[in-house]
Design an enzyme around this catalytic site. Structure first.
Site, PDB file in Angstrom:
ATOM      1  N   LEU A 115     -35.162  16.358 -11.029  1.00 34.81           N
ATOM      2  CA  LEU A 115     -36.202  16.651 -10.054  1.00 34.81           C
ATOM      3  C   LEU A 115     -36.693  18.094 -10.179  1.00 34.81           C
ATOM      4  CD1 LEU A 115     -37.928  16.073  -7.527  1.00 34.81           C
ATOM      5  CD2 LEU A 115     -35.908  16.614  -6.142  1.00 34.81           C
ATOM      6  N   PHE A 146     -32.417  23.093 -14.862  1.00 34.43           N
ATOM      7  CA  PHE A 146     -31.068  23.085 -14.269  1.00 34.43           C
ATOM      8  C   PHE A 146     -30.552  21.658 -14.087  1.00 34.43           C
ATOM      9  CE2 PHE A 146     -32.949  26.869 -11.767  1.00 34.43           C
ATOM     10  CZ  PHE A 146     -32.752  27.743 -12.830  1.00 34.43           C
ATOM     11  N   ILE A 147     -30.749  20.801 -15.069  1.00 28.71           N
ATOM     12  CA  ILE A 147     -30.387  19.390 -14.916  1.00 28.71           C
ATOM     13  C   ILE A 147     -28.932  19.182 -15.338  1.00 28.71           C
ATOM     14  CG2 ILE A 147     -30.984  17.024 -15.499  1.00 28.71           C
ATOM     15  CD1 ILE A 147     -33.075  18.670 -13.831  1.00 28.71           C
ATOM     16  N   ILE A 329      -7.058  38.218   0.359  1.00 32.39           N
ATOM     17  CA  ILE A 329      -5.602  38.117   0.480  1.00 32.39           C
ATOM     18  C   ILE A 329      -4.928  38.477  -0.840  1.00 32.39           C
ATOM     19  CG2 ILE A 329      -3.706  36.458   0.775  1.00 32.39           C
ATOM     20  CD1 ILE A 329      -5.515  35.106   2.938  1.00 32.39           C
ATOM     21  N   GLU A 355     -28.308  20.377  -3.872  1.00 32.89           N
ATOM     22  CA  GLU A 355     -28.397  19.295  -2.882  1.00 32.89           C
ATOM     23  C   GLU A 355     -29.039  19.793  -1.581  1.00 32.89           C
ATOM     24  OE1 GLU A 355     -27.432  16.054  -3.142  1.00 32.89           O
ATOM     25  OE2 GLU A 355     -26.378  16.096  -5.071  1.00 32.89           O
TER      26      GLU A 355
END
Length: 376
Positions: A115, A146-147, A329, A355
């Site tokens: 997309l 970026f597929i 930490i 997403e």
């Protein structure tokens, strides 16, 4: 039984292989074969097509367990389990389902979703890849960016503008395009901040010709609606990814705080370290509770678009906070590449982007609240 099998697989196979994947920027073929044999490519595929037919609650539990290991192992199946296959499963014709879903379920074919474009990200409705009708075929030109899993993909669920007279989302169709279609090529693998082993590339289409029957459902202009139908499930899935990473980060943070000594005592006994551990656990528990609630509503067929956006937003932001506290930490050691907490810190950052970014989730939540108020 499946969760127990995955738990052993993660502990005995995936976690020990994390350094190799990071070094080689690739998941070993042997591990992919094991994932195939376990049926992991088919967890969201209906049983009628050879998949496991998992509910959303079951899929989330599987993904959470899998993501105690590096997120890149999940990425091997992610696009096939998610929107790469689900568009076909939801809106595909019987012939399209029969042609692809059994192959996805068996892991014989890997799906990828295309997309995003160089100038189109969150504003997906403005995509520029064009599909021109020529008789019983379409000629497609454009570039996708970026597929994920593009080099592994057997087939792409690809969005293109097919209806030139319809602006915005209504002019977009979802095409099923085999990876070996003439005119389709891949760019160089992207160099990323994290998630080494999960390969993304450009997908370039130069006069790619496909039959009109390649449109999912054979209904032009419905592609964006198909994608929206899949997004709720995808957002729950990503929350499960985040939760699995929360589990691992908490384990690493607690373990290190018990082992590490300063000023003659364990740093786990320092109250400010204890405060960070407590904050990690609270973020984990709230993500867990929200995930369980939203997944149950999804499985019951309730409308949950607002809740899915809230879940994805909260879980992806929470795991970012958890990763940051875990590095704190560890102190200076947490900044060193030899410690896996540094790797997880880089890997989780993408969850707030793909997403649907955190900002897109915020707008979805707000707009739905406004619509509900106006409807009263």
């Amino acid at each position: 039984m499946l969760l127990n099998t995955i738990r052993r697989f993660v502990d005995e196979q995936l976690i020990p292989a994390e350094d190799l994947v990071e070094e080689n920027d690739a998941v070993p073929d042997g591990i992919v074969d094991q994932m195939r044999e376990m049926g992991l490519f088919g967890i969201s595929i209906p049983t009628a097509f050879g998949g496991l037919g998992c509910t959303m609650t079951e899929e989330a539990a599987i993904v959470r367990e899998l993501c105690r290991a590096s997120i890149v192992f999940r990425s091997v199946i992610g696009t096939t389990v998610g929107i790469g296959s689900q568009g076909i499963a939801i809106d595909g014709t019987p012939a399209q389902k029969q042609a692809w879903l059994p192959r996805f379920a068996a892991g014989d074919a890997i799906a990828s979703f295309a997309l995003t474009e160089p100038d189109t990200g969150s504003d997906a409705a403005s995509l520029r890849t064009i599909a021109v009708r020529e008789g019983d075929s379409y000629r497609i030109n454009g570039t996708k960016r970026f597929i994920t899993n593009a080099p592994r993909a057997s087939v792409f669920t690809l969005m293109a503008r097919s209806e030139p007279d319809i602006p915005g989302a209504g002019g977009i169709s979802a095409f099923i395009i085999p990876a070996d279609t003439p005119g389709l090529s891949l760019g160089r693998p992207d160099r990323k901040m994290g998630q080494k082993g999960s390969v993304t590339t450009d997908v370039v289409l130069e006069d790619v010709v496909v039959p009109a029957s390649a449109i999912i459902g054979e209904v032009p202009g419905r592609g964006f609606k198909t994608a929206m139908k899949v997004l709720d499930r995808g957002r729950i899935h990503i929350a499960a990814v985040a939760l699995g990473m929360c589990d691992r980060l908490l384990d690493m943070a607690v373990g290190y705080s018990i082992d590490r000594k300063q000023f003659g005592q364990r740093i786990a006994d320092f109250q400010l370290v204890q405060a960070m551990l407590a904050d990690i656990k609270v973020d984990l528990l709230t993500s867990e509770a929200l995930l369980q609630s939203v997944a149950a509503k999804f499985d019951a067929g309730m409308p949950v678009s607002l809740e899915c956006a809230a879940l994805k937003y909260h879980a992806s932001e929470a795991v970012g906070r958890i990763a940051d506290r875990a590095v704190q930490i560890f102190g200076g050691a947490g900044y060193m590449a030899e410690y896996k907490v540094e790797r997880f810190y880089r890997d989780v950052r993408l969850l707030r982007i793909y997403e649907g970014t955190s900002q897109i989730q915020q707008t979805i939540i707000a707009k739905q609240l406004i619509r509900r108020a106006e409807a009263l």
